[in-house]
Design a protein around this motif. Structure first.
Motif, PDB file in Angstrom:
ATOM      1  N   UNK A   1      40.621  35.805  60.665  1.00  0.00           N
ATOM      2  CA  UNK A   1      40.593  37.048  61.430  1.00  0.00           C
ATOM      3  C   UNK A   1      40.599  38.292  60.541  1.00  0.00           C
ATOM      4  N   UNK A   2      40.622  38.087  59.235  1.00  0.00           N
ATOM      5  CA  UNK A   2      40.662  39.234  58.318  1.00  0.00           C
ATOM      6  C   UNK A   2      39.251  39.580  57.865  1.00  0.00           C
ATOM      7  N   UNK A   3      38.957  40.854  57.945  1.00  0.00           N
ATOM      8  CA  UNK A   3      37.647  41.356  57.535  1.00  0.00           C
ATOM      9  C   UNK A   3      37.512  41.246  56.022  1.00  0.00           C
ATOM     10  N   UNK A   4      36.343  40.810  55.584  1.00  0.00           N
ATOM     11  CA  UNK A   4      36.055  40.691  54.144  1.00  0.00           C
ATOM     12  C   UNK A   4      36.047  42.090  53.526  1.00  0.00           C
ATOM     13  N   UNK A   5      36.811  42.245  52.438  1.00  0.00           N
ATOM     14  CA  UNK A   5      36.787  43.497  51.692  1.00  0.00           C
ATOM     15  C   UNK A   5      36.997  43.176  50.217  1.00  0.00           C
ATOM     16  N   UNK A   6      37.164  44.194  49.396  1.00  0.00           N
ATOM     17  CA  UNK A   6      37.262  43.994  47.947  1.00  0.00           C
ATOM     18  C   UNK A   6      38.438  43.096  47.571  1.00  0.00           C
ATOM     19  N   UNK A   7      39.580  43.266  48.215  1.00  0.00           N
ATOM     20  CA  UNK A   7      40.762  42.460  47.891  1.00  0.00           C
ATOM     21  C   UNK A   7      40.532  40.994  48.232  1.00  0.00           C
ATOM     22  N   UNK A   8      39.876  40.737  49.333  1.00  0.00           N
ATOM     23  CA  UNK A   8      39.571  39.355  49.728  1.00  0.00           C
ATOM     24  C   UNK A   8      38.551  38.762  48.759  1.00  0.00           C
ATOM     25  N   UNK A   9      37.593  39.560  48.340  1.00  0.00           N
ATOM     26  CA  UNK A   9      36.605  39.100  47.369  1.00  0.00           C
ATOM     27  C   UNK A   9      37.271  38.709  46.059  1.00  0.00           C
ATOM     28  N   UNK A  10      38.225  39.519  45.604  1.00  0.00           N
ATOM     29  CA  UNK A  10      38.974  39.212  44.378  1.00  0.00           C
ATOM     30  C   UNK A  10      39.758  37.916  44.558  1.00  0.00           C
ATOM     31  N   UNK A  11      40.437  37.786  45.678  1.00  0.00           N
ATOM     32  CA  UNK A  11      41.212  36.580  45.957  1.00  0.00           C
ATOM     33  C   UNK A  11      40.308  35.350  45.954  1.00  0.00           C
ATOM     34  N   UNK A  12      39.174  35.430  46.616  1.00  0.00           N
ATOM     35  CA  UNK A  12      38.235  34.303  46.653  1.00  0.00           C
ATOM     36  C   UNK A  12      37.696  33.977  45.263  1.00  0.00           C
ATOM     37  N   UNK A  13      37.477  34.989  44.462  1.00  0.00           N
ATOM     38  CA  UNK A  13      37.018  34.784  43.089  1.00  0.00           C
ATOM     39  C   UNK A  13      38.068  34.037  42.273  1.00  0.00           C
ATOM     40  N   UNK A  14      39.323  34.423  42.431  1.00  0.00           N
ATOM     41  CA  UNK A  14      40.410  33.739  41.721  1.00  0.00           C
ATOM     42  C   UNK A  14      40.503  32.291  42.187  1.00  0.00           C
ATOM     43  N   UNK A  15      40.358  32.069  43.484  1.00  0.00           N
ATOM     44  CA  UNK A  15      40.366  30.696  44.004  1.00  0.00           C
ATOM     45  C   UNK A  15      39.225  29.877  43.400  1.00  0.00           C
ATOM     46  N   UNK A  16      38.038  30.465  43.308  1.00  0.00           N
ATOM     47  CA  UNK A  16      36.885  29.771  42.720  1.00  0.00           C
ATOM     48  C   UNK A  16      37.124  29.460  41.243  1.00  0.00           C
ATOM     49  N   UNK A  17      37.669  30.434  40.515  1.00  0.00           N
ATOM     50  CA  UNK A  17      37.958  30.230  39.097  1.00  0.00           C
ATOM     51  C   UNK A  17      39.011  29.141  38.907  1.00  0.00           C
ATOM     52  N   UNK A  18      40.012  29.143  39.775  1.00  0.00           N
ATOM     53  CA  UNK A  18      41.071  28.139  39.685  1.00  0.00           C
ATOM     54  C   UNK A  18      40.489  26.753  39.942  1.00  0.00           C
ATOM     55  N   UNK A  19      39.655  26.638  40.956  1.00  0.00           N
ATOM     56  CA  UNK A  19      39.018  25.359  41.255  1.00  0.00           C
ATOM     57  C   UNK A  19      38.193  24.863  40.069  1.00  0.00           C
ATOM     58  N   UNK A  20      37.420  25.747  39.465  1.00  0.00           N
ATOM     59  CA  UNK A  20      36.590  25.366  38.317  1.00  0.00           C
ATOM     60  C   UNK A  20      37.455  24.963  37.119  1.00  0.00           C
TER      61      UNK A  20
ATOM     62  N   UNK B   1      48.509  37.691  43.021  1.00  0.00           N
ATOM     63  CA  UNK B   1      49.445  37.603  41.891  1.00  0.00           C
ATOM     64  C   UNK B   1      49.807  36.145  41.613  1.00  0.00           C
ATOM     65  N   UNK B   2      50.167  35.404  42.658  1.00  0.00           N
ATOM     66  CA  UNK B   2      50.558  33.997  42.509  1.00  0.00           C
ATOM     67  C   UNK B   2      49.403  33.184  41.934  1.00  0.00           C
ATOM     68  N   UNK B   3      48.218  33.351  42.496  1.00  0.00           N
ATOM     69  CA  UNK B   3      47.079  32.551  42.064  1.00  0.00           C
ATOM     70  C   UNK B   3      46.595  32.932  40.664  1.00  0.00           C
ATOM     71  N   UNK B   4      46.728  34.181  40.299  1.00  0.00           N
ATOM     72  CA  UNK B   4      46.364  34.593  38.947  1.00  0.00           C
ATOM     73  C   UNK B   4      47.277  33.906  37.934  1.00  0.00           C
ATOM     74  N   UNK B   5      48.556  33.842  38.253  1.00  0.00           N
ATOM     75  CA  UNK B   5      49.503  33.141  37.385  1.00  0.00           C
ATOM     76  C   UNK B   5      49.183  31.659  37.287  1.00  0.00           C
ATOM     77  N   UNK B   6      48.875  31.045  38.413  1.00  0.00           N
ATOM     78  CA  UNK B   6      48.539  29.623  38.400  1.00  0.00           C
ATOM     79  C   UNK B   6      47.240  29.365  37.638  1.00  0.00           C
ATOM     80  N   UNK B   7      46.285  30.264  37.785  1.00  0.00           N
ATOM     81  CA  UNK B   7      45.027  30.132  37.040  1.00  0.00           C
ATOM     82  C   UNK B   7      45.321  30.116  35.542  1.00  0.00           C
ATOM     83  N   UNK B   8      46.182  31.002  35.092  1.00  0.00           N
ATOM     84  CA  UNK B   8      46.541  31.046  33.673  1.00  0.00           C
ATOM     85  C   UNK B   8      47.227  29.746  33.241  1.00  0.00           C
TER      86      UNK B   8
END
Length: 132
Positions: free
Chosen positions: A84-103, A17-24
């Motif tokens: 220590x957190x297993x990769x799953x859909x939520x982590x994938x979404x979070x990483x995608x938002x991080x990548x989009x924010x970086x770009x 939620x926080x990163x989506x707002x910052x991306x915007x």
């Protein structure tokens, strides 16, 4: 890797939620800088049209900084727990938002650099023509 616990899921959701707002906010700033560059180019260097954009950009930067401070503990928790957190859909979404924010930040900085170069070029021209 361990299975994700409920508090890990909550952390990931909050960060998303926080990163989506910052991306915007960063997208809006990037678009503002593009708008400023267009206005300066079309007006042949007149900076008066960019003042409202600069004010809006300042507000966005203040908002981002405030949100960063408010959520800094979430990021610290994520840094400490992500390995220590297993990769799953939520982590994938979070990483995608991080990548989009970086770009988006990279695009914003590139646009700002173009604007800076254009303004400096016009100031140099004006100074040269005034001195002549």
């Amino acid at each position: 890797m361990k299975t994700m616990q409920a508090n890990d899921k909550i952390l990931i959701q909050q960060l998303t939620v926080v990163l989506t707002g910052q991306l915007e906010h960063y997208r809006e700033m990037r678009d503002l800088v593009r708008k400023m560059l267009s206005r300066v180019i079309l007006s042949r260097g007149d900076l008066s049209g960019v003042i409202p954009c600069l004010e809006k950009k300042k507000k966005l930067l203040d908002t981002i900084e405030s949100e960063r401070q408010e959520s800094s503990d979430l990021f610290i928790q994520w840094q400490n727990r992500k390995a220590s957190i297993k990769e799953d859909a939520a982590v994938t979404v979070l990483n995608s938002i991080l990548d989009q924010t970086e770009a988006t930040i990279r695009e914003f900085l590139d646009e700002e650099e173009q604007l800076k170069r254009y303004i400096e070029k016009n100031i140099t021209k004006e100074c040269s023509s005034t001195a002549s």
